[in-house]
Each structure stands twice: as structure tokens, then as C-alpha cells.
Scaffold this motif. Sequence first.
Motif, PDB file in Angstrom:
ATOM      1  N   GLU A  15       0.840  -1.197   0.000  1.00 14.80           N
ATOM      2  CA  GLU A  15       0.000   0.000   0.000  1.00 14.80           C
ATOM      3  C   GLU A  15       0.876   1.250   0.000  1.00 14.80           C
ATOM      4  N   GLY A  16       0.494   2.225  -0.835  1.00 17.49           N
ATOM      5  CA  GLY A  16       1.238   3.470  -0.899  1.00 17.49           C
ATOM      6  C   GLY A  16       2.331   3.493  -1.959  1.00 17.49           C
ATOM      7  N   ARG A  17       2.738   2.304  -2.415  1.00 15.10           N
ATOM      8  CA  ARG A  17       3.784   2.252  -3.431  1.00 15.10           C
ATOM      9  C   ARG A  17       3.155   2.303  -4.826  1.00 15.10           C
ATOM     10  N   ILE A  18       4.011   2.315  -5.840  1.00 13.03           N
ATOM     11  CA  ILE A  18       3.545   2.356  -7.215  1.00 13.03           C
ATOM     12  C   ILE A  18       3.292   0.939  -7.734  1.00 13.03           C
ATOM     13  N   SER A  19       2.200   0.781  -8.456  1.00 14.72           N
ATOM     14  CA  SER A  19       1.932  -0.475  -9.175  1.00 14.72           C
ATOM     15  C   SER A  19       2.128  -0.191 -10.657  1.00 14.72           C
ATOM     16  N   PHE A  33      -6.278   2.034 -27.025  1.00 16.89           N
ATOM     17  CA  PHE A  33      -5.967   1.055 -25.991  1.00 16.89           C
ATOM     18  C   PHE A  33      -6.724   1.396 -24.721  1.00 16.89           C
ATOM     19  N   LEU A  34      -7.172   0.362 -24.035  1.00 21.87           N
ATOM     20  CA  LEU A  34      -7.979   0.573 -22.837  1.00 21.87           C
ATOM     21  C   LEU A  34      -7.499  -0.355 -21.725  1.00 21.87           C
ATOM     22  N   TRP A  35      -7.725   0.090 -20.502  1.00 20.98           N
ATOM     23  CA  TRP A  35      -7.508  -0.759 -19.340  1.00 20.98           C
ATOM     24  C   TRP A  35      -8.837  -0.942 -18.614  1.00 20.98           C
ATOM     25  N   TYR A  36      -9.083  -2.186 -18.223  1.00 19.90           N
ATOM     26  CA  TYR A  36     -10.278  -2.526 -17.465  1.00 19.90           C
ATOM     27  C   TYR A  36      -9.855  -3.178 -16.159  1.00 19.90           C
ATOM     28  N   LYS A  37     -10.679  -2.982 -15.162  1.00 24.47           N
ATOM     29  CA  LYS A  37     -10.447  -3.545 -13.840  1.00 24.47           C
ATOM     30  C   LYS A  37     -11.603  -4.479 -13.537  1.00 24.47           C
ATOM     31  N   LYS A  38     -11.296  -5.625 -12.957  1.00 25.03           N
ATOM     32  CA  LYS A  38     -12.359  -6.581 -12.689  1.00 25.03           C
ATOM     33  C   LYS A  38     -12.212  -7.189 -11.303  1.00 25.03           C
ATOM     34  N   TYR A  39     -13.286  -7.040 -10.517  1.00 22.32           N
ATOM     35  CA  TYR A  39     -13.363  -7.730  -9.226  1.00 22.32           C
ATOM     36  C   TYR A  39     -14.014  -9.095  -9.447  1.00 22.32           C
ATOM     37  N   PRO A  40     -13.754 -10.054  -8.568  1.00 26.92           N
ATOM     38  CA  PRO A  40     -14.382 -11.374  -8.702  1.00 26.92           C
ATOM     39  C   PRO A  40     -15.898 -11.274  -8.764  1.00 26.92           C
ATOM     40  N   ALA A  41     -16.519 -12.069  -9.595  1.00 27.95           N
ATOM     41  CA  ALA A  41     -17.981 -12.169  -9.716  1.00 27.95           C
ATOM     42  C   ALA A  41     -18.632 -10.860 -10.184  1.00 27.95           C
ATOM     43  N   GLU A  42     -17.846  -9.961 -10.762  1.00 28.63           N
ATOM     44  CA  GLU A  42     -18.420  -8.750 -11.343  1.00 28.63           C
ATOM     45  C   GLU A  42     -17.908  -8.594 -12.768  1.00 28.63           C
ATOM     46  N   GLY A  83      -7.964  -1.329  -2.078  1.00 27.23           N
ATOM     47  CA  GLY A  83      -9.145  -1.436  -2.937  1.00 27.23           C
ATOM     48  C   GLY A  83      -8.807  -1.574  -4.418  1.00 27.23           C
ATOM     49  N   ASP A  84      -7.537  -1.357  -4.769  1.00 26.44           N
ATOM     50  CA  ASP A  84      -7.112  -1.538  -6.160  1.00 26.44           C
ATOM     51  C   ASP A  84      -6.878  -3.014  -6.485  1.00 26.44           C
ATOM     52  N   LEU A 109      -3.620  -7.988  -9.566  1.00 28.01           N
ATOM     53  CA  LEU A 109      -2.881  -7.091  -8.680  1.00 28.01           C
ATOM     54  C   LEU A 109      -3.369  -7.278  -7.260  1.00 28.01           C
ATOM     55  N   THR A 110      -2.430  -7.467  -6.351  1.00 24.66           N
ATOM     56  CA  THR A 110      -2.739  -7.537  -4.923  1.00 24.66           C
ATOM     57  C   THR A 110      -1.980  -6.424  -4.228  1.00 24.66           C
TER      58      THR A 110
END
Lengths: 113, 112
Positions: A15-19, A33-42, A83-84, A109-110
Motif C-alpha cells: 500500500e502506498g507504493r507504485i503499481s 488502448f484501454l484498461w479494465y479492472k475486474k473484481y471477482p464475480a463482477e 481497494g485496487d 494485482l494484490t
Amino acid sequence: DQQVKQNSPSLSVQEGRISILNCDYTNSMFDYFLWYKKYPAEGPTFLISISSIKDKNEDGRFTVFLNKSAKHLSLHIVPSQPGDSAVYFCAATPGGSNYKLTFGKGTLLTVNP
Amino acid sequence: DVKVTQSSRYLVKRTGEKVFLECVQDMDHENMFWYRQDPGLGLRLIYFSYDVKMKEKGDIPEGYSVSREKKERFSLILESASTNQTSMYLCASMWGSGNTIYFGEGSWLTVV
């Protein structure tokens, strides 16, 4: 033949660092180009995009960089928050009359507190 | 906000059954898509439609068909479900070309 490659299946940061999430493509016709984020079951949610006429696009904590000569793009998240934690998909399209998006396989990403 | 609604979140079907997955979008988008997501394989395009009654095959159309009788509705049909079609199915819509694609929440299908 995989036209959009995300070579890292997973990434873990504090947390707080760069990903930094990376994406490579092989099709020189891709120009959006696009980036998408996906949570489980969504379903995936749109995060940020970049057109090939630009080399950087920024939206809050998220910045996407595009290197056309290397056919490489990256997503930077600063600072990273727990939350990311999600799967991030890179996608590309030739644009114009071709609206078909090609996705990479995703990077998990964790962000650790 | 764009709303893409998939009518069924979780389904369990038997091998050989005919399965309908329904999707509705409320933003008058011309383009609609069906993807499936499997671990380690990312999102793969099954079919897409760029107008009413128009459809095109994506990367993995085998075993699937689609129907688009109205602009807001795009249905995915598994004529005879098989166990290798157990997956998460994602519907999406987009206005124009080269624009943002909006996804529904997904439908988890298990074929036993």
C-alpha cells in the motif's frame, strides 16, 4: 496468436507504493488502448484509455503510457490502495470501423496493507 | 450511467439443454458483444452485433448462436450445452467505434 499480451499473471505491491502493469501488442493496426479492472464475480469496469496519437494519459491516481515503437503500454497506479486489488485487463482495437476489442489475459494485482 | 443488464447471474444446466442468456442495454448503443471469461484465458469474444439483426462471429463462436431482434437486447444461445461451456459470460455494449465498451455484471453458467 496472442495479439495482446500481459506477461505477468500476478503482481503484489505494498500500500502506498507504485503499481506498474505492463501490456505488449503485436498488431500494428491497433490505435486505441484501454484498461479494465475486474473484481471477482463482477463485470469489468472501464478504467482509462489512450489513443495512439498520445503517449500519456492521466486520470487521478492512474496513468497510462504508450510506446508505439516498442508496441508497449503500461498502467501506473500511484499510490496503490488495497481497494485496487483486482484483475486488470489490457485491451486494444484498430478503431475506425473496426470496433472489435482484443483483450489480454489479465494481471492479478494484490495491494497489501 | 450506462446500464448493461444480464438477466441471469447464476445458472445450472444439464448437458444437452438449450440455454438462453439475455442482455439488455439502456443507452441506445449500436454495438453489443458476448464474451466468456475463463481463468488464464482472459476475455474471449464469442459474437458481436453492430446493428439489429446483424451479427458477426468472434474468436470462439463454435457451439453458440446469437439473436438481436431489438437494438437494446442481445441474446446468446447455447443450442446444446456442454460441460466445456461452463464459464462466466459477459455481455457488453458500445456506442460507435473505438469507444469505451461497457460490461454487464456477468452470468455464471455451470453445465453438469
